[in-house]
Design an enzyme around this catalytic site. Sequence first.
Site, mmCIF file in Angstrom:
data_model
loop_
_atom_site.group_PDB
_atom_site.id
_atom_site.type_symbol
_atom_site.label_atom_id
_atom_site.label_comp_id
_atom_site.label_asym_id
_atom_site.label_seq_id
_atom_site.Cartn_x
_atom_site.Cartn_y
_atom_site.Cartn_z
ATOM 1 N N THR A 95 2.757 6.914 3.297
ATOM 2 C CA THR A 95 4.101 6.396 3.533
ATOM 3 C C THR A 95 4.629 5.886 2.200
ATOM 4 O O THR A 95 4.271 4.803 1.748
ATOM 5 C CB THR A 95 4.075 5.270 4.577
ATOM 6 O OG1 THR A 95 3.543 5.797 5.789
ATOM 7 C CG2 THR A 95 5.477 4.750 4.838
ATOM 8 N N LYS A 171 9.876 8.878 8.455
ATOM 9 C CA LYS A 171 8.722 7.988 8.645
ATOM 10 C C LYS A 171 9.157 6.529 8.497
ATOM 11 O O LYS A 171 8.763 5.670 9.303
ATOM 12 C CB LYS A 171 7.642 8.331 7.622
ATOM 13 C CG LYS A 171 6.465 7.365 7.564
ATOM 14 C CD LYS A 171 5.600 7.380 8.816
ATOM 15 C CE LYS A 171 4.443 6.393 8.683
ATOM 16 N NZ LYS A 171 3.657 6.275 9.915
ATOM 17 N N LYS A 240 5.260 -3.732 3.302
ATOM 18 C CA LYS A 240 5.463 -2.671 2.307
ATOM 19 C C LYS A 240 6.425 -1.619 2.858
ATOM 20 O O LYS A 240 7.381 -1.211 2.201
ATOM 21 C CB LYS A 240 4.121 -2.010 1.971
ATOM 22 C CG LYS A 240 4.201 -0.964 0.858
ATOM 23 C CD LYS A 240 3.149 0.133 1.014
ATOM 24 C CE LYS A 240 3.588 1.192 2.004
ATOM 25 N NZ LYS A 240 2.721 2.369 2.111
#
Lengths: 292, 292
Positions: A95, A171, A240
Amino acid sequence: MAEKIAFLGLGNLGAPIAQRLINSGFEVTVWNRTISKAEPLAQLGAKVAENAIDAIEPGGIVFSVLADDNAVETTFSDALLQKLGSNGLHISMSTISPDCSRKLTETHNKYGASYVAAPIFARPDAVLSGMGNIVVSGEAGARERAKPLVQNFVKGVFDFGDDPGAANVIKLCGNFMIAASLEMMAEAFTLAEKSGIPRQSIYEMLTSTLFAAPIFQNYGKMVAQHTYEPVLFGLPLGLKDINLTLQASAKVNAPMPLADLVKNRFVSALAKDRAGMDWVALAKGASDDAGL
Amino acid sequence: MAEKIAFLGLGNLGAPIAQRLINSGFEVTVWNRTISKAEPLAQLGAKVAENAIDAIEPGGIVFSVLADDNAVETTFSDALLQKLGSNGLHISMSTISPDCSRKLTETHNKYGASYVAAPIFARPDAVLSGMGNIVVSGEAGARERAKPLVQNFVKGVFDFGDDPGAANVIKLCGNFMIAASLEMMAEAFTLAEKSGIPRQSIYEMLTSTLFAAPIFQNYGKMVAQHTYEPVLFGLPLGLKDINLTLQASAKVNAPMPLADLVKNRFVSALAKDRAGMDWVALAKGASDDAGL
């Protein structure tokens, strides 16, 4: 089925994906920064490389599931890409930011190699049972070569076209929506609890009717019961990802006030020493605020 | 099945519920402030009363689906409750405040009548196809008498116990979660759109996998396609419900920052002359902010 695969990154998601590939009959060479994590896979038949570059075969296939933009950029150095070279394919499952995928595509192409962004939606148990979903984007030829490979470990493959950053955007949107769902349930369950209704009762009603989807059923149970361990996806990783979402949204001038709210829940969770919990623990914020 | 029922309030939800009761064989007397709305039901065999109080039978059953706290309190006057009297049962389906249900229970009991809060989760088409869900709370005997009656028009009946306000809390939590889902999808789809990905593509991917629930599939399609008509649940009603949610949360000291965010989206939608649209139009806020 004897195609050789290099697999870089054996974290909570990487390890079960590598395991599925080994079980599907591929010759897999694994590498991880902390090499001890490779041991269970070695016992299943994987070769273990001491360096990322040693895991690669010229013109071969390499999967990566690494921590962040920096880890992917550092690992896929010029030296590694030169070795991967012409006809080499990198299936990049981390990711990371859309821009990182776009930049990596250019550096790969410089050495004749191809890059496909292929982030996965799955918790580790869903990988092992083959129930995950994957989104792919990048050069058409590379996408078509990647699809049958990823089909060894996911249920659905969704193609988002030529822009290598597109799959990363999807995503990030998906992870944002999961985090927002945690906040939404945390607020609703807390209002119910403070109104004298058991959290479990509202959870069961809403997730068997209007919100009868895996996200709400699985994560909702954890929110209802305040279950924040074991850690399948750590809270700092949640922060994150939401930071990457906000960075991508700032880049295209698309304000996301709900993403801002969720981000501050994660930041507050870190302030309260919850870095060692699963990201579902962002849900504790609503309870804290209500004096529970 | 010849039990007599009074039905008060023939709006977008009330009318199809009354229709289902008529079709189930009950003798239904309907009343609505704007009497013309009773005409289609009269053609199905309903009697039409000119005043709410005329619709009531002593000791009988009365359903209400009215606009807000004030409409329910005004309609269920002392005179009406005196006529309803001993053994009378009021099945109160309006989305009102928990405290209003608690107060109404007391006034009903004063005249020997019973009160059950029974808000429904269903759009009008789901009522007609019997796919809705209902939550009930209030006195045990009244709940048990209400359940077989509501089963004539819903799929699921969920019992939240003795507190008459509990069912209203659940309804407000559910509507809050729907509104929050609209905002969540609006932000994600807008980020995708500004990143070059069609809204329809991200909608289809996420609602066939992680978010494969009716709320996301049905409302998500409207958010993806910017379809804000026909109006099945008006935007001002959405604001009314989120205001009730925030009022209930303030009462028990349970801060809900996401509900605040959603409320401001509704307020802004009114400022932009969107009162005549379906409440899904709150999703336009994210597009506006992104300059689309």
